[in-house]
Design an enzyme around this catalytic site. Structure first.
Site, PDB file in Angstrom:
ATOM      1  N   HIS A   1       0.812  -1.209   0.000  1.00 50.83           N
ATOM      2  CA  HIS A   1       0.000   0.000   0.000  1.00 50.83           C
ATOM      3  C   HIS A   1       0.853   1.269   0.000  1.00 50.83           C
ATOM      4  O   HIS A   1       0.344   2.374  -0.221  1.00 50.83           O
ATOM      5  CB  HIS A   1      -0.933   0.003   1.217  1.00 50.83           C
TER       6      HIS A   1
ATOM      7  N   ASP B   1      -2.612   2.118  -4.636  1.00 46.98           N
ATOM      8  CA  ASP B   1      -3.820   2.021  -3.823  1.00 46.98           C
ATOM      9  C   ASP B   1      -4.745   0.916  -4.330  1.00 46.98           C
ATOM     10  O   ASP B   1      -4.479   0.263  -5.337  1.00 46.98           O
ATOM     11  CB  ASP B   1      -4.551   3.367  -3.820  1.00 46.98           C
TER      12      ASP B   1
END
Length: 419
Positions: free
Chosen positions: A390, A394
């Site tokens: 992450h 995204d």
């Protein structure tokens, strides 16, 4: 004239190595390709051969020291025998003979007696040159070297031969009985490396797992028609994995950020131009190795299947080199071959994502007909799970990437890929 041997580049992503053990000492006369030391990297342990002939004049680093690629390791005098007088050369040779003669009874008096019994010393001489590392591993695991076929130069037994022997289930752990029966043994070196790399990955990347459900009926329709002839012609089975791998490669070209590496300490995000597909291979339940398929976008379906089969066989047989298990830019873990339902794999550093392929099963699903009505059909359904970092991208990118793979698996005319 003196030559300096430096720390070699043992793989594209390897920048340093730790000196595990010197296999030579000052005064030893060595030939080209003779093993001189054992080095440990974050990928594998390996013996390093000498690129020159000569006599060792200096060891420049200590055992246990970690050095960068290109650092001087050893000084070798290729002309030492020409420069010394006869009365200076002879003591060196005599000293070496005495040390070798003293070494055999010392080894016999230690635990190695379980491997090299006094009545087989003459037989072990037929093994040729066996490094101290190999002898030590054999002794620790109660392995008779006479039972192992060497794959090194001139049939020399290497560490890989010992590791392969152990991975085939020949390790004999020590049994210790206290209040209840228990089995104890040293942690294998491969297991230690996996443990360290997994902890490092969890500490480095912000792991998130996302999944999609995939209809494999399109793939299964072709497989059922060609799999028998395919195996007959190629000597390996056509599984779901090559179809998935091909779809992954196409998706990586569409979403290159997933084919990248990320170093926040160096403020560097590298988008890799080449796709080097990592395939996680189970080594007889002893651990996992990730084999690397370079230029993965240059193969059709049959070529991809062949490369997967070749790298898997190479890793399980222990005949791989460091370059075969390093440099991947994206990894696939084929957990479906062990009947998995849903897996959250750990990212193979320095990749930023890893895909887990789950088992494909027949399931009843709702199909929308051309007239808009619904129908229930039996289809081959499986899940693809993506663990991604992450820090780098995204959820939108992760899902777009996964759905790109899904669409390609479900809609590609795979018959054009078979050759």
């Amino acid at each position: 004239m003196s030559e300096r041997i430096t720390m070699p580049q043992l793989g594209e992503t390897v920048t340093e190595g730790t000196i595990l053990r010197w296999l030579v000492k000052v005064g030893d006369e060595i030939k080209e390709d003779d093993p001189i030391l054992e080095i440990s990297t974050d990928k594998v342990d390996t013996e390093v051969p000498s690129p020159f002939n000569g006599i060792v004049s200096a060891l420049l680093v200590e055992e246990g020291e970690t050095v960068e690629v290109g650092s001087p390791l050893l000084e070798l005098d290729g002309n030492l025998t020409n420069n010394l007088k006869a009365d200076e050369i002879e003591p060196i040779k005599q000293k070496d003979k005495i040390e070798k003669a003293e070494k055999v009874p010392q080894e016999i008096n230690k635990k190695e007696t379980t491997v090299i019994q006094s009545n087989t010393i003459q037989s072990t001489q037929s093994l040729g040159k066996v490094s101290p590392v190999v002898r030590k591993l054999a002794a620790e695991n109660n392995i008779d070297l006479l039972l192992i076929s060497g794959t090194g130069k001139d049939g020399r037994i290497t560490r890989k031969d010992i590791d392969k022997h152990l991975n085939n289930g020949h390790q004999k752990p020590e049994k210790v009985t206290d209040n209840k029966s228990t089995t104890r043994g040293e942690i294998p070196r491969l297991r230690k490396k996996i443990a360290k790399n997994m902890i490092l990955s969890k500490q480095t990347s912000a792991h998130v797992m996302t999944s999609v459900e995939v209809d494999f009926e399109n793939v299964e329709s072709l497989r059922s028609k060609v799999k028998d002839n395919f195996k007959h012609e190629n000597n390996f089975s056509l599984t779901y994995l090559p179809f998935i791998a091909k779809a992954v490669v196409s998706a990586l070209l569409e979403f290159p950020v997933v084919n990248s590496s990320f170093d926040i300490d160096k403020d560097l995000h590298t988008i890799h131009e080449e796709i080097k597909l990592g395939i996680a291979v189970d080594i007889n339940q002893e651990g996992l190795l990730v084999g690397t398929i370079k230029e993965a976008d240059s193969y059709n379906l049959t070529g991809t299947a062949r490369k997967i089969s070749e790298i898997s066989t190479l890793l399980r047989d222990g005949g791989y080199k460091l370059d075969d298990v390093s440099g991947s830019t994206f990894t696939i873990s084929n957990n479906g071959s062990f009947n998995s339902f849903l897996t959250s794999p750990i990212i193979n550093q320095p990749n930023v994502a890893i895909l887990s392929t789950e088992s494909v099963k027949k399931r009843p699903v709702v199909i929308e007909m051309e007239d808009g009505s619904d129908s229930i059909s039996i289809r081959h359904i499986g899940i693809l799970s993506l663990t991604w970092d992450h820090r780098v991208f995204d959820g939108s990118t992760a899902l777009l990437f996964l759905n790109s793979i899904k669409t390609r698996i479900e809609s590609t005319d795979w018959s054009q890929e078979i050759s």
